[in-house]
Design an enzyme around this catalytic site. Structure first.
Site, PDB file in Angstrom:
ATOM      1  N   HIS A   1       0.837  -1.203   0.000  1.00 30.90           N
ATOM      2  CA  HIS A   1       0.000   0.000   0.000  1.00 30.90           C
ATOM      3  C   HIS A   1       0.877   1.261   0.000  1.00 30.90           C
ATOM      4  O   HIS A   1       0.665   2.176  -0.788  1.00 30.90           O
ATOM      5  CB  HIS A   1      -0.938  -0.016   1.216  1.00 30.90           C
ATOM      6  N   GLU A   2       1.881   1.274   0.883  1.00 28.66           N
ATOM      7  CA  GLU A   2       2.771   2.442   0.959  1.00 28.66           C
ATOM      8  C   GLU A   2       3.523   2.650  -0.358  1.00 28.66           C
ATOM      9  O   GLU A   2       3.685   3.787  -0.822  1.00 28.66           O
ATOM     10  CB  GLU A   2       3.770   2.293   2.112  1.00 28.66           C
TER      11      GLU A   2
ATOM     12  N   HIS B   1       1.593   4.491  -2.953  1.00 24.67           N
ATOM     13  CA  HIS B   1       1.628   5.967  -2.900  1.00 24.67           C
ATOM     14  C   HIS B   1       2.757   6.525  -3.771  1.00 24.67           C
ATOM     15  O   HIS B   1       2.617   7.588  -4.360  1.00 24.67           O
ATOM     16  CB  HIS B   1       1.801   6.449  -1.456  1.00 24.67           C
TER      17      HIS B   1
ATOM     18  N   GLU C   1      -5.742   7.198  -1.090  1.00 21.56           N
ATOM     19  CA  GLU C   1      -5.755   5.967  -0.284  1.00 21.56           C
ATOM     20  C   GLU C   1      -6.397   4.823  -1.062  1.00 21.56           C
ATOM     21  O   GLU C   1      -5.900   3.696  -1.047  1.00 21.56           O
ATOM     22  CB  GLU C   1      -6.481   6.182   1.044  1.00 21.56           C
TER      23      GLU C   1
ATOM     24  N   ASP D   1      -4.566   1.407  -2.184  1.00 24.50           N
ATOM     25  CA  ASP D   1      -5.156   0.104  -1.854  1.00 24.50           C
ATOM     26  C   ASP D   1      -5.290  -0.753  -3.116  1.00 24.50           C
ATOM     27  O   ASP D   1      -5.021  -1.962  -3.080  1.00 24.50           O
ATOM     28  CB  ASP D   1      -6.537   0.279  -1.208  1.00 24.50           C
TER      29      ASP D   1
HETATM   30 ZN   LIG Z   1      -1.985   5.306   2.537  1.00 27.16          ZN
END
Ligand SMILES: [Zn+2]
Length: 414
Positions: free
Chosen positions: A277-278, A281, A355, A359
């Site tokens: 997930h990170e 970004h 976000e 995801d």
């Molecule tokens: Zn996040």
């Protein structure tokens, strides 16, 4: 009363009123949903845990409102109440150059503000967080942190303030452009210096020892096209049981930092999903977009300050009789949040969109089910509410509400 004072007062009360109104909605909504864990979570989160999250959320909201009341009162005392004017008259008795007067003025305001902040911070750490079992700090650690942060603030802050004040006073019409360049350069310098020199002052960092987890992370990084410069574990549990993970470093050379308590609560695959997930970004360019938008917002801010410092109504309207470079700087930094408070839903909305995108990326690169499981564990461990008020959430939340986020991950997968 000057026109600008009236406008300022209206904005202060409007912002505080909005904040208070949303907070009361949040408290009511969370209390109304306290008696039942939402269906999607009922197997993983017990009623007792759900109620703890509800009580924690309500307690934090209430403290937030007390904090808001105090900071609003203080803002009015500093400005229309004549606090800054008094401090300025005191500083002027020394008859120093504008830069040195400015440093003393800013130090005076900064020290008084942070001393007034102490009781609330102490209460939040040693009463509120303690009551819900999150606090791990001792008074000794807290005092040492406070002193270190203060000294570091002086060491870094004073030279920066002096350069900005010097540019404001001596660099001519386009000083704000140069000051902006200095500010941005300083920001990049800190991005480099923070992990190397500043973070180690407060925490211990050690190489991740778990070979199997390390291998899994390295494989994920390679799969996603990143070079890992190292995987570190930070003793976050020294202060709080809230877990976290973050990346440091620029470009493709990223260092991953895990809070030790995060690794204690998540299994390998869950850690992998959270990291994916990170990485999402970065891959979706959220970090870059945020950096670029900050660059323009900062430029707009400095341009605005450049114009405002020449307007006498700006000083008079905020309770000061004499114009000066340092008064302009302080007035701008304490008054502008009141006028930009109404923009927070926009940045929250963009952040929530990011976000979802991260995801989606995590679901491609790792197991979406594992991300769901990790998120549920984190909601539980941090006592995050699963039932936020929709309007409060839309206004403030940088992350989608738990049920919406989980539903998005599950729907996306099928
Ligand atoms: Zn996040």
């Amino acid at each position: 009363m000057p026109l600008f004072s009236t406008l300022f007062l209206i904005m202060v009360f409007f912002a505080a009123g909005t904040h208070f109104f949303l907070s009361l909605r949040q408290i009511k909504h969370v209390k109304n949903h306290r008696d039942k864990t939402p269906d999607a979570f009922s197997e993983k989160i017990s009623l007792g845990e759900h109620q703890k999250a509800a009580d924690y959320t309500v307690a934090k909201e209430k403290m937030g409102n007390i904090g808001l009341l105090l900071s609003t009162t203080l803002l009015l005392i500093w400005t229309l109440g004549g606090g800054l004017e008094l401090a300025d008259q005191f500083v002027r008795t020394f008859q120093l150059s504008p830069i040195f007067s400015g440093v003393i003025f800013i130090l005076l305001i900064g020290i008084i503000s942070s001393v007034l902040d102490i009781p609330l911070t102490l209460y939040n750490t040693f009463v509120l967080e303690e009551k819900f079992g999150f606090n791990r700090t001792t008074l000794k650690v807290w005092i040492i942190d406070f002193i270190k942060q203060g000294l570091l603030g002086l060491l870094i802050g004073i030279p920066l303030i002096m350069v900005i004040l010097w540019l404001m006073g001596s660099a001519g019409e386009y000083w704000w452009l140069y000051a902006w360049a200095v500010w941005m350069g300083f920001g990049f310098l800190m991005m480099w210096a923070y992990p190397a020199f500043i973070a180690p002052i407060f925490n211990k960092f050690t190489e991740l020892e778990d070979e199997s987890l390390k291998k899994r992370i390295e494989q994920l990084m390679t799969r996603c096209g990143f070079l890992s410069k190292g995987i570190l574990v930070m003793d976050g549990s020294k202060r709080s049981s809230h877990g976290n993970a973050y990346f440091t470093g620029l470009g493709n050379n990223k260092q991953i930092v895990f809070f030790d308590n995060l690794l204690d609560s998540l299994d390998e695959e869950e850690v992998e999903a959270v990291l994916a997930h990170e990485l999402g970004h970065f891959k979706k360019k959220h970090i870059l977009k945020r950096l670029i938008s900050m660059t323009f917002i900062t430029l707009a801010g400095f341009a605005m300050l450049g114009w405002l410092m020449q307007q006498m109504w700006f000083y008079n309207g905020l309770g000061m009789s004499t114009s000066s470079i340092y008064a302009a700087l302080v007035l701008f930094s304490i008054a502008s949040p009141v006028f930009t408070f109404f923009l927070s839903p926009i940045s929250a909305m963009i952040s929530r969109k990011h976000e979802f995108e991260a995801d989606d990326y995590a679901a491609e690169q790792a197991d979406a089910n594992k991300l769901v499981e990790a998120l549920v564990k984190l909601y539980k461990d941090n006592a995050n509410t699963l039932t936020p008020d929709p309007l409060h959430s839309a206004y403030y939340d940088s992350h989608p509400p738990a049920p919406v986020r989980i539903a998005h991950l599950i729907n996306n997968k099928s």
